[in-house]
Design a protein around this motif. Structure first.
Motif, PDB file in Angstrom:
ATOM      1  N   ASP A 169       0.842  -1.186   0.000  1.00 29.08           N
ATOM      2  CA  ASP A 169       0.000   0.000   0.000  1.00 29.08           C
ATOM      3  C   ASP A 169       0.885   1.247   0.000  1.00 29.08           C
ATOM      4  OD1 ASP A 169      -2.285   1.494  -0.008  1.00 29.08           O
ATOM      5  OD2 ASP A 169      -2.955   0.911   2.006  1.00 29.08           O
ATOM      6  N   SER A 196      -5.222   2.594   0.272  1.00 25.46           N
ATOM      7  CA  SER A 196      -6.241   1.573   0.020  1.00 25.46           C
ATOM      8  C   SER A 196      -7.484   1.775   0.876  1.00 25.46           C
ATOM      9  CB  SER A 196      -5.663   0.176   0.261  1.00 25.46           C
ATOM     10  OG  SER A 196      -5.351   0.000   1.632  1.00 25.46           O
ATOM     11  N   LYS A 197      -7.323   2.445   2.012  1.00 27.61           N
ATOM     12  CA  LYS A 197      -8.466   2.690   2.907  1.00 27.61           C
ATOM     13  C   LYS A 197      -8.962   4.125   2.804  1.00 27.61           C
ATOM     14  CE  LYS A 197      -6.934  -0.781   6.278  1.00 27.61           C
ATOM     15  NZ  LYS A 197      -5.770  -1.230   5.515  1.00 27.61           N
ATOM     16  N   ASN A 377     -10.205   1.862  -2.467  1.00 31.71           N
ATOM     17  CA  ASN A 377     -10.616   0.699  -3.266  1.00 31.71           C
ATOM     18  C   ASN A 377     -10.107  -0.613  -2.706  1.00 31.71           C
ATOM     19  OD1 ASN A 377      -7.892   0.879  -3.853  1.00 31.71           O
ATOM     20  ND2 ASN A 377      -8.223   1.766  -5.901  1.00 31.71           N
ATOM     21  N   ASN A 378      -9.349  -0.528  -1.604  1.00 39.75           N
ATOM     22  CA  ASN A 378      -8.834  -1.723  -0.945  1.00 39.75           C
ATOM     23  C   ASN A 378      -8.024  -2.626  -1.876  1.00 39.75           C
ATOM     24  OD1 ASN A 378      -9.859  -1.506   1.826  1.00 39.75           O
ATOM     25  ND2 ASN A 378     -11.855  -1.580   0.841  1.00 39.75           N
ATOM     26  N   ILE A 379      -7.410  -2.007  -2.889  1.00 39.54           N
ATOM     27  CA  ILE A 379      -6.579  -2.769  -3.820  1.00 39.54           C
ATOM     28  C   ILE A 379      -5.133  -2.637  -3.390  1.00 39.54           C
ATOM     29  CG2 ILE A 379      -5.753  -2.911  -6.192  1.00 39.54           C
ATOM     30  CD1 ILE A 379      -8.495  -2.027  -7.136  1.00 39.54           C
ATOM     31  N   ASN A 380      -4.433  -3.753  -3.270  1.00 34.77           N
ATOM     32  CA  ASN A 380      -3.022  -3.748  -2.932  1.00 34.77           C
ATOM     33  C   ASN A 380      -2.200  -4.017  -4.190  1.00 34.77           C
ATOM     34  OD1 ASN A 380      -3.573  -3.313  -0.240  1.00 34.77           O
ATOM     35  ND2 ASN A 380      -3.600  -5.482   0.260  1.00 34.77           N
TER      36      ASN A 380
END
Length: 383
Positions: A169, A196-197, A377-380
């Motif tokens: 992140d 991400s948050k 989007n909580n994408i790592n």
């Protein structure tokens, strides 16, 4: 020759991953499958890995327009001049909606920039995709200015941005100072933003020193952010390099060379040469200056030592070093607002056709990417 639609998917993906972000953005409307592909974190990571072979130099420069208004401009070009003798400079048309004249770069990683004026607003920007993201308001900064002189007040002391390889992140760290009245200082507090948050959270890591401005000093390198700072005690102030580990979320301190102590009105600038951190030490003013360069080494227990490896000059007309663009070429700012390439082996000086307001340049090695600055989007990203 086979047409593109008839090629295997793996070959098409490999071809697309080699194209610049500007081209891929135009191709998003060609097919729905391509639109989905270009937003896939795995494709973005593959594209970034390929882009590492085509590094650029990004310069932020303040220019005065014909109207008399001042504006920050971001420009991309390739160096070293030994490979690219004809400089191809391209200005990036960023959709600024606010006054960015006083914003500075506070870290670069994976094609993303962090921009702030160290007041309250912080922006993440991808110059390649022209995306901007204004971070949510601080959870520590007071929302209202003090009404009375003796009231409680807060201010941003330091901001740093980088990539956390453990959580995959991007993070922004902010140090907030608190003062009451004319001079009662409270311990600083620290907050961290996770892309991400898309929110801030407070951490308890103690700060090592108070960050001060130094030209072209702050940077993110291999998981750690660096500032020049001072730490005080009963015997006086001591200058240090303050660090923040993006993964462990802890501050650290690195001593500067002992010969720096008591040297008076001199500047420090930080850089990277062949993967090693280097520190420049030079007079803050004067038409003719010498630039001492020290290289940092770490032992197996984490101890730090410095060795003086080079003195540049005395040379005339140099304001400050910006960054190394190769193992031999150092990009420097001239005191007339011009850009200079200095060869550290031959001592040769070349001026490149880039102008800006004096003492306002910032530079960083830059890799174009598709990484989004849109949070939440909580994408790592696994790079």
């Amino acid at each position: 020759m086979a047409s593109l639609p008839n090629l295997p998917d793996g070959v098409i993906i490999d071809i697309l991953s080699r194209l610049p972000p500007e081209s891929l953005l135009r191709f998003k409307c060609v097919r729905k499958s391509w639109y989905a592909l270009f937003n896939d974190p795995k494709f973005k990571a593959k594209h970034f890995s390929t882009s590492l072979q085509h590094k650029h130099i990004l310069l932020k420069r303040l220019v005065t327009k014909h109207s008399g208004n001042k504006e920050n401009i971001f420009s991309l070009f390739k160096l070293p001049l030994s490979i690219h003798p004809s400089l191809s400079l391209s200005d990036i048309d960023l959709p600024f909606h606010e006054d960015f004249r006083f914003f500075e770069i506070r870290g670069h990683s994976h094609g993303l920039l962090c921009l702030t004026d160290l007041r309250k607003d912080i922006f993440l920007c991808n110059p390649s995709t022209r995306e901007f993201h204004k971070l949510p308001p601080s959870i520590l900064l007071l929302t209202e200015p003090p009404v009375e002189p003796d009231d409680y007040d807060s201010s941003t002391n330091a901001v740093g941005f980088g990539y956390d390889s453990k959580s995959r992140d991007f993070k922004v760290v902010r140090v907030v100072d608190f003062v009451e009245g004319p001079g009662y200082f409270y311990p600083p507090r620290v907050e961290v933003y996770d892309l991400s948050k898309d929110r801030w959270r407070e951490i308890e890591s103690p700060v090592c020193g108070h960050v001060f401005w130094a030209p072209c000093f702050e940077m993110f390198h291999e998981g750690t952010y660096y500032w020049w700072a001072m730490t005080g005690n009963t015997e006086g102030n001591t200058e240090i390099i303050q660090t923040f580990d993006m993964s462990e979320e802890v501050f650290g301190r690195i001593p500067v060379p002992e010969s720096f102590e008591g040297t008076g009105d001199r500047y420090r600038s930080l850089g990277v040469l062949d993967g090693c951190i280097v520190l420049f030490h030079y007079p803050s003013r004067g038409d003719e200056r010498s630039f001492d360069m020290w290289e940092m080494a770490k032992d197996e227990w984490g101890g730090v030592s410095w060795s003086k490896v080079l003195t540049i000059g005395p040379v005339c007309g140099i304001e400050k070093p910006l960054l190394f663009v190769s193992c031999e070429e150092l990009l420097m700012e001239g005191n007339g607002g011009q850009v200079i390439v200095y060869n550290i082996k031959s001592g040769e000086v070349k001026e490149v056709p880039i102008k800006g307001d004096p003492a306002k340049f910032q530079g960083t090695a830059f890799v174009k990417s598709l990484v989004s600055v849109k949070g939440g989007n909580n994408i790592n990203y696994e790079f």
